[in-house]
Design an enzyme around this catalytic site. Structure first.
Site, PDB file in Angstrom:
ATOM      1  CG  HIS A  65      37.269  46.006 -32.745  1.00  0.00           C
ATOM      2  ND1 HIS A  65      38.093  47.036 -32.990  1.00  0.00           N
ATOM      3  CD2 HIS A  65      37.244  45.885 -31.476  1.00  0.00           C
ATOM      4  CE1 HIS A  65      38.834  47.323 -32.050  1.00  0.00           C
ATOM      5  NE2 HIS A  65      38.264  46.434 -31.156  1.00  0.00           N
ATOM      6  CG  HIS A  67      36.783  43.340 -27.082  1.00  0.00           C
ATOM      7  ND1 HIS A  67      38.112  43.217 -26.821  1.00  0.00           N
ATOM      8  CD2 HIS A  67      36.525  44.499 -27.543  1.00  0.00           C
ATOM      9  CE1 HIS A  67      38.794  44.373 -27.351  1.00  0.00           C
ATOM     10  NE2 HIS A  67      37.758  45.201 -27.676  1.00  0.00           N
ATOM     11  CG  LEU A  68      33.750  36.904 -28.756  1.00  0.00           C
ATOM     12  CD1 LEU A  68      34.082  35.596 -29.970  1.00  0.00           C
ATOM     13  CD2 LEU A  68      32.140  36.931 -28.772  1.00  0.00           C
ATOM     14  CG  ASN A  99      41.468  42.853 -25.147  1.00  0.00           C
ATOM     15  OD1 ASN A  99      40.493  42.041 -25.856  1.00  0.00           O
ATOM     16  ND2 ASN A  99      40.850  43.824 -24.705  1.00  0.00           N
ATOM     17  CG  HIS A 183      43.431  50.543 -29.446  1.00  0.00           C
ATOM     18  ND1 HIS A 183      42.835  50.257 -28.812  1.00  0.00           N
ATOM     19  CD2 HIS A 183      44.208  51.680 -28.923  1.00  0.00           C
ATOM     20  CE1 HIS A 183      42.500  51.221 -27.982  1.00  0.00           C
ATOM     21  NE2 HIS A 183      43.414  52.015 -27.984  1.00  0.00           N
ATOM     22  CG  ASP A 309      35.971  48.254 -29.489  1.00  0.00           C
ATOM     23  OD1 ASP A 309      36.016  47.140 -28.569  1.00  0.00           O
ATOM     24  OD2 ASP A 309      36.599  49.483 -29.037  1.00  0.00           O
ATOM     25  N   GLY A 328      34.449  50.381 -22.488  1.00  0.00           N
ATOM     26  CA  GLY A 328      33.866  49.587 -23.322  1.00  0.00           C
ATOM     27  C   GLY A 328      32.359  49.629 -23.163  1.00  0.00           C
TER      28      GLY A 328
HETATM   29  O1  DOR Z   1      36.771  50.575 -24.963  1.00  0.00           O
HETATM   30  C1  DOR Z   1      37.435  49.710 -25.224  1.00  0.00           C
HETATM   31  N1  DOR Z   1      37.313  48.410 -24.709  1.00  0.00           N
HETATM   32  N2  DOR Z   1      38.294  49.980 -25.850  1.00  0.00           N
HETATM   33  C2  DOR Z   1      39.424  48.842 -26.200  1.00  0.00           C
HETATM   34  O2  DOR Z   1      40.371  49.129 -26.847  1.00  0.00           O
HETATM   35  C3  DOR Z   1      39.398  47.524 -25.338  1.00  0.00           C
HETATM   36  C4  DOR Z   1      38.019  47.247 -25.052  1.00  0.00           C
HETATM   37  C5  DOR Z   1      37.890  46.164 -24.008  1.00  0.00           C
HETATM   38  O3  DOR Z   1      38.546  45.341 -24.055  1.00  0.00           O
HETATM   39  O4  DOR Z   1      37.270  46.314 -23.020  1.00  0.00           O
END
Ligand code: DOR
Length: 439
Positions: A65, A67-68, A99, A183, A309, A328
């Protein structure tokens, strides 16, 4: 992927620890990027020597999990900078969340991420969106994306709200042999909230979302796994109720797996009392009882994997007022040390051993991602050399300014942790030597 041509390496003086147990052994890595020999006191024989004295030599970590942010939000992170964070954290593979802008819901975007991933410091495994634009209305071209090698689909950032669409997605995924990851968040219960609903949200006057916003979707997806027979992976579980539901589903033999993030077993909603948006995250930080339940789920196998995450956000965005800041936090560089410090320390209850922590961070997530042919060990001749070398006793203090990320949103700044990545080796090439990234 073609095997690389690399300089031969000898990882010397360490203790190999993988799913088969631990043994004192050196590891020789050949010019083909694969493990050539494992045994005590091997000769360097002209190879570059990486000292592993006092360290564990383990399969590289795998994050389900990450996010790049590329394409679309390169000011917060890129595939290059995020993969550097990963390497520094001991990771050799990360699953990139979809996303992005545009969304990873088409062959063109998946190809772009794969292409950029080839130059990264770890394997970048793109997930595909379940629905077009993650809008929850129409299925993405899953077969086309699966043909490109996508093994995990998720709308992460949001859950698939429509029950019927989720059922269809599961049936489709099962036919394709891919995994859907969810999610879990019912937006009609969470909309407008910025933290967990409970004592702290009342005290602070911030709108909260109840644990049930997560649990209702966990419950539904377990029911749909039962109905369809399809595999479902539940992302970043954060509540005691979710852990209990997954425990019962597994006891029933349903094909359900689950992950928990480092922040959901190390931080609580009490942190929000600072009103510091660095503690804003989705799902939100929960209560002490939830943290305890997540820890017991990690200990008894209910939760299969620790995920990060890793969610970089620019300082400008994270400095907005709490309710307006994006959710996040960073995670790749601190996950292993947090897990070792918090789960294996003398005060940990339940207390895990280091092998259990590595199982949660490496071989179990590798299997869930479907990349266990290359990642997650075992450390034996013939396997691709994806390894991390960890000094499990070394302590260090998290310095927000020393991260390799383009963002700074770590909630752990100033915390002293135990467990330090000394070297990381990806496909036979060192990406980290003595705690520094090689590029
Ligand atoms: O805290 C989060 N940030 N939860 C998520 O599901 C998405 C992520 C984000 O893309 O910043």
């Amino acid at each position: 992927m073609a095997d690389p041509t690399v300089a031969p390496l000898l990882v010397a003086g360490g203790t190999v620890l993988d799913a088969d147990g631990s043994r004192r052994a050196d590891v020789r890595i050949g010019g083909d990027g694969r493990i050539a020999e494992v045994g005590p006191d091997l000769d360097a024989d002209g190879a570059q020597v990486l000292d592993a004295t006092g360290c564990l030599v383990a399969p590289g970590l795998v994050d389900l999990h990450t996010h790049l942010r590329q394409p679309g939000k390169e000011e917060a992170e890129t595939i290059e900078t995020g993969s550097r964070c990963a390497a520094l954290g001991g990771y050799t593979a990360v699953v990139a969340m979809p996303n992005t802008t545009p969304t990873m819901d088409s062959a063109a975007v998946i190809r772009e991420v794969q292409e950029l991933g080839r130059a990264a410091l770890c394997a970048v495994v793109p997930s595909g969106a379940i629905t077009v634009g993650r809008a929850g209305e129409q299925l993405s071209p899953m077969a086309e994306l699966a043909e490109l090698g996508v093994t995990i689909f998720t709308d992460d950032g949001t859950g698939v709200q429509d029950d019927r669409l989720m059922r269809r997605a599961l049936e489709y995924a099962s036919g394709l042999g891919v995994t859907l990851a969810q999610h879990c968040e019912v937006t009609s219960l969470s909309e407008g909230s910025c933290m967990h609903e409970g004592e702290w949200s009342s005290r602070l006057g911030l709108p909260g979302q109840p644990a049930e916003a997560e649990e209702l979707m966990v419950m539904r997806d377990i029911a749909l796994a039962r109905l369809t027979g399809a595999r479902v992976h539940l992302q970043h579980l954060s509540t005691a109720g979710s852990v209990a539901l997954v425990r019962a589903a597994k006891a029933e033999g349903l094909p359900v797996t689950a992950e928990a993030t480092t922040h959901h077993f190390t931080l609580t909603d009490a942190c929000v009392a600072s009103y510091d948006p660095v503690f804003k995250v989705h799902p939100p930080l929960r209560t002490d009882a939830d943290v305890a339940a997540v820890r017991s789920g990690l200990a008894d196998g209910t939760i299969d994997a620790i995920a990060t995450d890793h969610a970089p956000h620019t300082t400008e965005e994270k400095e907005r007022p709490f309710d307006a800041a994006p959710p996040g936090m960073l995670g790749l560089e601190t996950a292993l040390a947090l897990a070792l410090t918090e789960l294996t320390g003398p005060d940990a209850d339940p207390r895990l051993d280091v092998a259990e922590v590595l199982a949660l961070l490496s071989w179990r997530p590798a299997a869930i991602a479907g990349i266990d042919d290359r990642h997650g060990g075992p450390v034996v001749p013939g396997r691709p050399a994806n390894l991390c070398v960890v000094d499990a006793d070394a302590t260090w203090t998290v310095d927000r300014e020393r991260t390799a990320s383009r963002s700074r949103n770590t909630p752990y700044a100033g915390r002293t942790l135990r467990g330090r990545v000394r070297h990381t080796i990806y496909e036979g090439t060192p990406t980290v030597i003595d705690g520094d990234a090689t590029r």
